[in-house]
Design a protein around this motif. Structure first.
Motif, mmCIF file in Angstrom:
data_model
loop_
_atom_site.group_PDB
_atom_site.id
_atom_site.type_symbol
_atom_site.label_atom_id
_atom_site.label_comp_id
_atom_site.label_asym_id
_atom_site.label_seq_id
_atom_site.Cartn_x
_atom_site.Cartn_y
_atom_site.Cartn_z
ATOM 1 N N CYS A 148 0.827 -1.213 0.000
ATOM 2 C CA CYS A 148 0.000 0.000 0.000
ATOM 3 C C CYS A 148 0.859 1.261 0.000
ATOM 4 O O CYS A 148 0.543 2.258 -0.666
ATOM 5 N N LEU A 149 1.944 1.214 0.747
ATOM 6 C CA LEU A 149 2.836 2.367 0.839
ATOM 7 C C LEU A 149 3.442 2.693 -0.522
ATOM 8 O O LEU A 149 3.494 3.856 -0.940
ATOM 9 N N PHE A 150 3.909 1.658 -1.230
ATOM 10 C CA PHE A 150 4.522 1.918 -2.535
ATOM 11 C C PHE A 150 3.497 2.487 -3.518
ATOM 12 O O PHE A 150 3.814 3.403 -4.285
ATOM 13 N N GLU A 151 2.278 1.977 -3.501
ATOM 14 C CA GLU A 151 1.264 2.508 -4.415
ATOM 15 C C GLU A 151 0.964 3.971 -4.107
ATOM 16 O O GLU A 151 0.746 4.782 -5.020
ATOM 17 N N GLN A 152 0.963 4.319 -2.830
ATOM 18 C CA GLN A 152 0.735 5.708 -2.451
ATOM 19 C C GLN A 152 1.858 6.596 -2.980
ATOM 20 O O GLN A 152 1.630 7.711 -3.445
ATOM 21 N N ILE A 153 3.074 6.104 -2.920
ATOM 22 C CA ILE A 153 4.227 6.872 -3.352
ATOM 23 C C ILE A 153 4.259 7.032 -4.864
ATOM 24 O O ILE A 153 4.499 8.127 -5.382
ATOM 25 N N GLN A 154 4.008 5.952 -5.600
ATOM 26 C CA GLN A 154 4.156 6.024 -7.048
ATOM 27 C C GLN A 154 3.181 7.020 -7.664
ATOM 28 O O GLN A 154 3.493 7.677 -8.655
ATOM 29 N N LYS A 155 1.985 7.148 -7.074
ATOM 30 C CA LYS A 155 1.025 8.060 -7.681
ATOM 31 C C LYS A 155 1.336 9.526 -7.387
ATOM 32 O O LYS A 155 0.759 10.406 -8.018
ATOM 33 N N THR A 156 2.261 9.774 -6.455
ATOM 34 C CA THR A 156 2.658 11.163 -6.205
ATOM 35 C C THR A 156 4.000 11.495 -6.871
ATOM 36 O O THR A 156 4.116 12.486 -7.576
#
Length: 860
Positions: A148-156
């Motif tokens: 979940c953390l990586f998905e949050q990061i990639q979209k920003t």
């Protein structure tokens, strides 16, 4: 052991370009009777339009359903019946289809890859089934904080690019997919000129090139692949540099990232060196400070995520929530001061050794070699790119790396995402106020003799019951070692749960005259690994390094075994780390299930202990407890197995010294009593699905029926296995279905995991019972039985390509009192097992009255 002739050398790779634009790369390598194939397709999530996010991953799933119409045998079945395995992985820039097979069946591998990648997807019904599977996979990902953390990061960090959406897609885009969209996408991106086939193993190059050329040469299209990557656009002063999300997880999970160029940029090798210096291994700059000196984090790692069109440097942190603010303040200060702390010569040399080591290590296995060659040829269009990369690494100066740090590790470009428990009370504003106003205060190996190895395995009986196993393999200049004792949890009392694991984990944190920090530096400088581990009936120390450092590594191993320090500070640190692993494990449904299975099945027995203990108990252990356990454990005889390129005299000399602490005969393994309770229901706060584990007692390792047990497991395993086809494909009751087998000489369990939906638990269990009932009533057909035999054999060779797996197999078997060739002989025995014997085994051991069931549900 393996049929492995290390003296045979590899040929030079051959690259062929077909008239349709497809590339075929073949590497002969005759070390193992195997062949691996990797087919790269330029079809990743970065090729998708926003409204079709996840379609590349869906197409990968659909590929495996081809052949189910008129021909009910799927592609996976064609491979598995020969003992092979078939898989695929979708990334940002590519999808890779992977086949591993016995070498004699290489032609079947080519045919299966052609069917997967060159034939239009199957029907609408198959799509609907796979949509449910992918949606379940998406929900499973939502239970994983790191994902979940990586998905949050990639979209920003990649918000202006095609890399912003997750590879799996979103619920709404997955549900909106129809067969026309999937077929249109297939025709748009599955093009021969965007494909590379890599074949590596015991094959004849001209024969493979001829067959592949005739097969894939008929795949033609009029379309050409268009570039889809947008130019690299680093964010300039993000509007929100920090975000905080409240979660039900107990730990804090932090993702800190910096935009970076793509992997083909000239500065990328320097940036990889910078990332390694700052956080590439436990002895790197930031892990040393935050984990070992400041004791602020459980884990911290920094890695480059460099893709074809974009990149970032990604720092993952796990810590206790009360430490978040202290860590954040110091992190901001350290990043702001990078200009004043350029890489030291020793840091840079260590990073160079380890990055080069990583590339060289890929050649140890056929799969690693095929993947490495595939990457450079597919993305760089030449195998020479690897040599160019290595030259840049070797020639990099401190100034090159310093500039890479300054250009990338900027507070103004940094994005920070924090997943914190609800009760923490930290808001984004609390963190952002620190961001732009950081504090300003400052703060020889001996020459190796020629090996006398001739490629044959040797077992040498030493004094005091110890044994030395020599497994020569001079293919690569590396050696691996496994030193194993019987004991582990078997030596513990009930109030000492976790002590064996804690002791093993602390062994390498101070020994002889070296304290923990010096050992970390020692290993990092030599690209070496040394680790202690314990399980329910053994303790092991495993080590690996380039052969030129063998003297150093053997000297350290002797200190670890004979003179561990068990420094009180390191004991406390190890106890904290082990307690953190327990908490992290129970944050995940599968982690909680695996933690509780043995206590459920074997209460009152050492096999039923919580192997890692519990946090409160770990905190109470003192240096004297670890020292006492190790004095008892190390007094038993051991087995030392060494595999690779080594000096036999040097190994034998070291083995003689290691016998100094042995004074007892080996311990006898206790026979566990199975629980009287047959059912256990668990609940986890975070989670979206239900998880079922069904277990049956079976004979232990060494029993004549062990071959039959292994065959039954393989009959039910795999994409073409009976369980997968019935529960997942036909009934849609489980998105994940797999068997598991645990055995030692006195006990065994055959388990079956089913990942299902909260409202389908009863149906899934009934579906499993239906499969077992069918096996009890009907004999299995010869094709399925041959498939299971072939899978066992191929799995054996695949699993023993690496040096350490071969060492561990030898040490385990001899420690258990079994012959060195036990597994290989057991596989040979399966050829004599009849369908009637399989039926008899299922009737006796997979009886429904013998079943133990664990069901884990979400309480959210």
């Amino acid at each position: 052991m393996t049929d492995h002739n290390p003296q045979e050398v590899r040929s030079r790779p051959v690259l062929s370009l077909l008239p349709n634009g497809m590339q075929i790369l073949v590497q002969e390598d005759r070390r193992f009777p195997l062949v691996v194939m990797r087919l790269y397709v330029r079809a990743g999530s970065s090729h998708e339009q926003p409204e079709e996010a996840g379609i590349s991953h869906m197409l990968e799933h659909m590929a495996f359903r081809k052949g189910q119409g008129e021909n009910p045998e799927r592609v996976a079945g064609q491979i598995e019946k020969r003992g092979g395995s078939l898989n695929a992985a979708t990334g940002f820039d590519q999808t890779v289809y992977m086949v591993d097979l016995p070498a004699d069946d290489w032609a079947a591998g080519l045919e299966s890859l052609f069917e997967l990648c060159c034939i239009t997807p199957a029907g609408e019904k198959d799509l609907e089934v796979e949509k449910e599977v992918v949606l379940a996979e998406l929900e499973k990902n939502e239970d994983n904080p790191r994902h979940c953390l990586f998905e949050q990061i990639q979209k920003t960090v990649w918000s202006k690019t095609a890399y912003a959406h997750p590879i799996i897609g979103y619920r709404e885009t997955i549900k909106a997919l129809d067969l026309k969209k999937v077929k249109d996408y297939f025709r748009r991106v599955y093009l021969p000129q965007s494909m590379l086939l890599v074949v590596c193993g015991q094959v004849d190059q001209p024969e493979v090139l001829d067959k592949a050329g005739r097969l894939f040469g008929r795949f033609r299209t009029e379309k050409t692949l268009l570039s889809r990557h947008r130019p690299f656009e680093p964010a300039a002063g993000p509007s929100q540099a920090v975000s905080v999300m409240e979660t039900s997880w107990k730990k804090g999970y932090l993702g800190l990232c910096f935009p970076a160029p793509c992997f083909s940029a000239l500065t990328s090798p320097f940036l990889e060196l910078a990332a390694y210096i700052l956080g590439g291994d436990p002895s790197s700059r930031f892990p040393s400070r935050y984990k070992y000196e400041e004791k602020l984090v459980d884990e911290l790692g920094i890695s480059p995520v460099l893709l074809e069109g974009q990149g970032m440097i990604y720092c993952q942190v796990q810590l206790d929530p009360p430490r978040v603010i202290d860590f954040w303040k110091k992190w901001v200060q350290d990043i702001s001061e990078l200009a004043s702390r350029p890489p030291a010569g020793e840091e840079l040399e260590r990073a160079k050794v380890n990055l080069e080591h990583g590339l060289l290590q890929a050649r140890e296995t056929l799969a690693g070699m095929a993947s490495k060659m595939g990457h450079f040829q597919f993305f760089e269009q030449t195998l020479a790119a690897e040599d160019h990369y290595l030259q840049q690494i070797r020639r990099a100066s401190p100034e090159d790396v310093r500039q890479a740090m300054l250009n990338t590790f900027s507070l103004q470009q940094m994005q920070g995402h924090f997943f914190l428990p609800k009760e923490t009370g930290i808001e984004a504003g609390d963190l952002e106020k620190e961001l732009f106003f950081p504090c300003t205060q400052t703060r020889p190996n001996r020459p190796r003799r020629a090996s006398r190895a001739d490629g044959r395995a040797r077992v040498k009986k030493l004094s005091r019951g110890c044994r030395l196993v020599l497994l020569p393999d001079p293919t690569l200049p590396y050696l691996g070692m496994d030193l194993t004792w019987l004991g582990g949890d078997q030596l513990l009392k009930e109030n000492e749960q976790g002590l064996a694991a804690l002791t093993a984990g602390t062994l390498t944190k101070g020994a002889g005259q070296r304290e923990a920090g010096r050992i970390r530096d020692f290993l990092s400088k030599r690209a070496a690994d040394l680790e202690g581990m314990a399980n329910r009936d053994q303790v092991s120390i495993v080590a690996k390094s380039p052969s030129r450092f063998s003297s150093d590594l053997l000297g350290l191993l002797q200190d670890v075994v004979l003179a561990p320090q068990f420094d009180p500070e390191e004991v406390a640190r190890s106890a904290f780390e082990q307690a953190s692993r327990i908490v992290e494990r129970t944050d995940h449904p599968l982690g909680l299930l695996s933690r509780e299975i043995f206590p459920f099945l074997f209460p009152g027995s050492p096999y039923g202990y919580h192997h890692l203990g519990d946090p409160a108990g770990l905190e109470a252990f003192l240096r004297e407890d670890l020292k006492g356990f190790w004095e008892q454990q190390s007094a038993f005889p051991w087995v030392l197995s060494v595999c690779g390129d080594f000096d036999q005299d040097e190994i034998e000399e070291a083995a003689q010294k290691l016998q100094g602490g042995v004074r007892l005969t080996g311990p006898a393994l206790s026979v566990p009593d199975w629980s009287r309770e047959k059912e256990l229901e668990l609940e986890i706060e975070a989670g979206n699905q239900a998880h079922i584990l069904l277990a049956f007692p079976v004979p232990g390792l060494g029993d004549p029926l062990n071959a039959c047990t292994s065959l039954v497991k393989k009959l039910l395993a795999g994409q073409d296995g009976i369980l997968f086809k019935e529960l997942r494909d036909r009934q849609g009751l489980g998105y994940a279905v797999s068997p598991m087998l645990w055995t030692n000489p006195v006990a065994g369990l055959l388990g079956f995991y089913i990942g299902t939906y909260a409202d389908k638990v009863g149906q899934a269990v009934s579906g499993f019972f239906k499969v077992i009932h069918q096996l009890r009533q009907e004999t299995v057909g010869p094709e399925r039985l041959n498939r299971a035999r072939n899978m066992l054999k191929a799995e054996y060779f695949r699993g023993r390509q690496g040096l350490l797996p071969r060492c561990s197999e030898a040490s385990d078997l001899l420690a258990y009192g079994l012959p060195l060739n036990y597994h290989r002989d057991m596989i040979d025995r399966t050829s004599d097992i009849s369908p009637a014997e399989i039926q008899g085994f299922v009737r006796e051991y997979l009886h429904w009255d013998n079943k133990y069931s664990m069901i884990l549900r979400s309480g959210g």
